[in-house]
Design a protein around this motif. Structure first.
Motif, PDB file in Angstrom:
ATOM      1  N   CYS A 101      -0.657  -4.722  -6.088  1.00 39.97           N
ATOM      2  CA  CYS A 101      -1.062  -3.964  -4.544  1.00 39.97           C
ATOM      3  C   CYS A 101      -1.565  -2.772  -4.947  1.00 39.97           C
ATOM      4  O   CYS A 101      -1.069  -2.211  -6.111  1.00 39.97           O
ATOM      5  N   GLY A 103      -1.157  -0.157  -3.586  1.00 40.80           N
ATOM      6  CA  GLY A 103      -0.427   1.151  -3.186  1.00 40.80           C
ATOM      7  C   GLY A 103       0.738   1.267  -4.178  1.00 40.80           C
ATOM      8  O   GLY A 103       0.845   0.025  -5.095  1.00 40.80           O
ATOM      9  N   CYS A 105       4.022   2.962  -3.671  1.00 41.03           N
ATOM     10  CA  CYS A 105       5.029   3.924  -2.544  1.00 41.03           C
ATOM     11  C   CYS A 105       6.190   3.864  -3.328  1.00 41.03           C
ATOM     12  O   CYS A 105       6.699   2.750  -3.544  1.00 41.03           O
ATOM     13  N   CYS A 108       9.259   1.334  -2.387  1.00 37.71           N
ATOM     14  CA  CYS A 108       8.802  -0.163  -2.309  1.00 37.71           C
ATOM     15  C   CYS A 108       9.430  -0.785  -3.386  1.00 37.71           C
ATOM     16  O   CYS A 108       9.128  -0.424  -4.551  1.00 37.71           O
ATOM     17  N   LYS A 116       4.260  -7.676  -3.757  1.00 42.27           N
ATOM     18  CA  LYS A 116       5.100  -6.238  -3.638  1.00 42.27           C
ATOM     19  C   LYS A 116       5.637  -6.033  -2.342  1.00 42.27           C
ATOM     20  O   LYS A 116       5.182  -6.445  -1.272  1.00 42.27           O
ATOM     21  N   ARG A 316      -2.600  -2.283   4.711  1.00 38.60           N
ATOM     22  CA  ARG A 316      -2.428  -0.911   4.888  1.00 38.60           C
ATOM     23  C   ARG A 316      -3.662  -0.275   5.576  1.00 38.60           C
ATOM     24  O   ARG A 316      -4.586  -0.742   5.818  1.00 38.60           O
ATOM     25  N   ARG A 353       2.347   7.580  -0.869  1.00 38.42           N
ATOM     26  CA  ARG A 353       1.569   6.831   0.066  1.00 38.42           C
ATOM     27  C   ARG A 353       0.002   6.564  -0.349  1.00 38.42           C
ATOM     28  O   ARG A 353      -0.444   5.573  -0.345  1.00 38.42           O
TER      29      ARG A 353
HETATM   30  S1  SF4 Z   1       4.684  -0.025   0.641  1.00 40.73           S
HETATM   31 FE1  SF4 Z   1       3.113  -1.703   0.990  1.00 40.73          FE
HETATM   32  S2  SF4 Z   1       1.164  -0.471   0.074  1.00 40.73           S
HETATM   33 FE2  SF4 Z   1       3.058   0.534  -0.841  1.00 40.73          FE
HETATM   34  S3  SF4 Z   1       3.406  -0.463  -2.567  1.00 40.73           S
HETATM   35 FE3  SF4 Z   1       4.452  -1.547  -0.913  1.00 40.73          FE
HETATM   36  S4  SF4 Z   1       3.320  -3.238  -0.584  1.00 40.73           S
HETATM   37 FE4  SF4 Z   1       1.769  -1.646  -1.460  1.00 40.73          FE
END
Ligand code: SF4
Length: 657
Positions: A101, A103, A105, A108, A116, A316, A353
């Motif tokens: 991914c 991102g 975060c 997560c 992810k 996203r 983020r």
């Molecule tokens: S929250 Fe969404 S964008 Fe952020 S790491 Fe997880 S899957 Fe990726």
């Protein structure tokens, strides 16, 4: 079990109601008589038993003297989780394969067996893993389960989840979509042995992953239309769902430990695990399809038994660009789930983020101009927030012109062992809210949610065993709603959000419904939310109409032209973004036979056309799903690029063709 079925049928013949309590009584009596375990007669076994007899023992079934009305009554009694298809639409959630991914975060989860943010024991994830993430198998297993639970499967909403959709290679995206449509078109179901009746398939494969080179970065997202994968339909890999998982579980566990301990990032782990697996690489080679192949399956679906009436993907805000939306729309999507989580820049930054609030604002405008329904994810109790800050954050989110989502998954941050939040928790920098704090924030959030927004969920499907700290109560929503009801009685405050007001499984007198129009503004559009409401304010159906502002359409058009794309919408065109009529209302209409019972949906469309015409628009587009194209053709819409369109006559009537 036959005895229970016969007793239900007798009761129905006598005109009695068989509710859940009566059914439990019947089951207990029967279990006692049989001297056995009452689980052998559980509700979930009764309908599959009935369906098996009907299918495999027609003489015995004929002796039961079932009429179509009786069968309908019986299925209603035996249906599991009736709310699941209360809107008349059955939902099938499918999960894409593990993939890096873009991102990272902090909250997560990183489960290397999953894309992810998902954990292997979430229900949809467990099903996906069992099917090796194969979209065809996931759909066929779900179709089977839904019909065994007594749900109609003629109208299907497909929800495609997993990390960030736009991070997957374009050819994988097209293949995944084609397989979803193909499974529905083939009416693929899984037999009792667990094997799939997979017909007409020349290129099916197991799930696979082939990272581009050895880089941990996700593959770049190119224009889908240009990517025609070599040998897509010629390539063939036989896939046996009963085959052992291609990944060594010991190695997987070792890699997971490194991720959980922070020695390896999720993206690095994915490359290490799947990039070295020959089975996954082999399968990845055939996980590609052309847009022509996908469109062929979409056309088949227009008249198929299981039609796609909604298709949702997850991405996203920073991945939402005009070109990406052109591609996503071409694949048949009608709704976008978008991780927003907060519109407070400080909180976004604290949680890694990597997104600016301005990007979120732009994503909202683009999604509206393209006609997508916007389903946002929003979190409370993130690192760096407080209950008070959360209240303000959510209030801004639902009230400020730049945001105002159509639907929200509003849920609290929970600590999962494999997330980077664990270090901050251990350092004392984050703590979960107490139950009172959490419920208090959610109550206030629900109360400020406007009438055109639906709060679809309040928890993630994490099992309590996966949650190290944070809310573990699966009935959080019920707790919030029961306190809301008590508070409303004292203060007179009213809940406006859609889900709380849905008629769901209850039947309403359609003649008493009135059509209300709720207007609101956004930077790119003027919105009109049309809702059928009962005298008590409950909602039986709604329509989302966007009236795009000419300046916003011009800006979008010039951006698209600069990228070499023809703009899909023109100034002077209104957009119907969603039409939804709850199933029970529709059914009452059918049974009642009175003229005013019919066509709640078409009346909404008619009124939307009048409103658009009165506002000076010349044409109206609808972001129809593949399986609703026929319906709109019937209403006078013609196919027009990414949408279906209708021209107005001067007085606002629909112009056919
Ligand atoms: S929250 Fe969404 S964008 Fe952020 S790491 Fe997880 S899957 Fe990726």
């Amino acid at each position: 079990m036959e005895e229970i079925i016969l007793q239900i049928l007798d009761a129905l013949r006598r005109g009695e109601t068989v509710d859940d309590r009566a059914l439990v009584k019947l089951v207990h009596v029967q279990a006692r008589r049989a001297g056995g375990d009452k689980r052998a007669f559980a509700k979930r076994r009764l309908l599959p038993f009935y369906q098996r007899v009907k299918r495999e023992d027609p003489e015995r079934w004929a002796r039961w003297g079932i009429t179509p009305e009786l069968e309908e009554g019986l299925i209603k009694v035996l249906r599991m989780k009736p709310r699941r298809s209360a809107s008349g639409v059955a939902t099938i959630t499918v999960i894409t394969k593990p993939w890096p991914c873009s991102g990272s975060c902090i909250f997560c989860p990183s489960d290397v067996r999953m894309p992810k943010s998902y954990l292997a024991d979430e229900p949809a994830c467990a099903r996906a893993e069992q099917a090796c993430f194969d979209p065809y198998l996931q759909v066929s297993a779900r179709l089977t389960a839904l019909s065994q639970m007594g749900h109609a499967t003629d109208k299907i909403e497909l929800i495609v989840l997993g990390g960030t959709w736009s991070d997957y290679p374009a050819e994988y995206q097209i293949w995944f979509m084609r397989e979803l449509f193909r499974a529905l078109n083939d009416d693929a179901t899984v037999g009792e042995s667990g094997s799939s009746a997979r017909v007409g398939s020349s290129d099916e494969s197991g799930a696979a992953f082939a990272p581009s080179g050895s880089s941990a970065a996700p593959a770049s997202f190119g224009p889908v239309a240009a990517s025609v994968s070599p040998g897509s339909s010629a390539a063939s890999a036989s896939f046996d769902p009963a085959a052992p998982a291609p990944l060594d579980p010991v190695a997987t566990e070792a890699v997971q430990r490194e991720v959980t301990d922070g020695r390896l990032s999720y993206n690095q782990a994915i490359v290490q695990l799947y990039g070295t697996s020959t089975a996954w690489q082999e399968a990845a080679r055939v996980q590609c399809a052309t847009m022509d192949e996908l469109e062929r399956e979409q056309r088949r679906n227009e008249t198929a038994r299981h039609r796609v009436v909604g298709l949702v993907i997850e991405t996203r805000p920073d991945a939402i660009t005009p070109e990406a939306l052109m591609n996503i729309r071409r694949m048949g999507a009608t709704k976008i789930q978008m991780g927003v989580q907060s519109v407070d820049q400080r909180v976004l930054d604290a949680n890694g983020r990597g997104i600016r609030v301005a990007q979120i604002e732009r994503a909202f405008s683009l999604l509206r101009l393209f006609g997508f329904k916007i389903h946002a994810h929003f979190m409370v109790n993130l690192l760096g927030s407080t209950p008070e800050a959360d209240r303000l954050d959510y209030q801004r989110f639902v009230a400020e012109l730049a945001f105002q989502p159509d639907e929200v998954k509003l849920y609290p941050c929970a600590l999962i062992e494999s997330s980077r939040l664990r270090g901050r928790y251990e350092a004392g920098e984050w703590r979960p809210y107490t139950e009172d704090e959490l419920v208090g924030v959610l109550i206030d959030d629900v109360l400020v949610t406007p009438a055109y927004c639906r709060v679809s969920r309040m928890i993630r499907d994490f099992s309590s065993g996966d949650i190290m700290a944070g809310n573990k109560k699966p009935n959080l929503r019920q707790m919030v709603e029961s306190r809301l009801r008590a508070r409303s009685e004292q203060t007179g405050e009213r809940v406006q959000e859609i889900r709380f007001r849905e008629i769901a499984t209850s039947e309403v007198d359609v003649r008493a419904l009135r059509l209300e129009v709720v207007p609101y503004e956004t930077p790119a559009t003027s919105e009109r939310f049309l809702q059928w409401v009962t005298p008590e304010g409950r909602i039986a159906g709604f329509l989302r109409l966007s009236l795009p502002k000419a300046a916003a359409v011009e800006v979008l058009a010039s951006e698209l032209r600069a990228a070499g794309c023809e703009p899909p919408v023109q100034p002077g065109e209104a957009m119907i973004r969603e039409v939804h009529v709850y199933g029970m209302a529709a059914r009452v209409g059918e049974e009642g036979g009175a003229a005013q019972h019919h066509g709640l949906g078409s009346k909404l469309v008619e009124r939307a056309c009048e409103l658009a015409c009165e506002a000076g628009y010349e044409r109206i587009n609808v972001i129809s799903a593949v399986g609703t194209r026929e319906y709109y053709r019937h209403l006078g819409f013609y196919d027009h690029g990414l949408y279906q369109q209708c021209k107005f006559r001067t007085e606002g009537m629909l112009h056919h063709g």
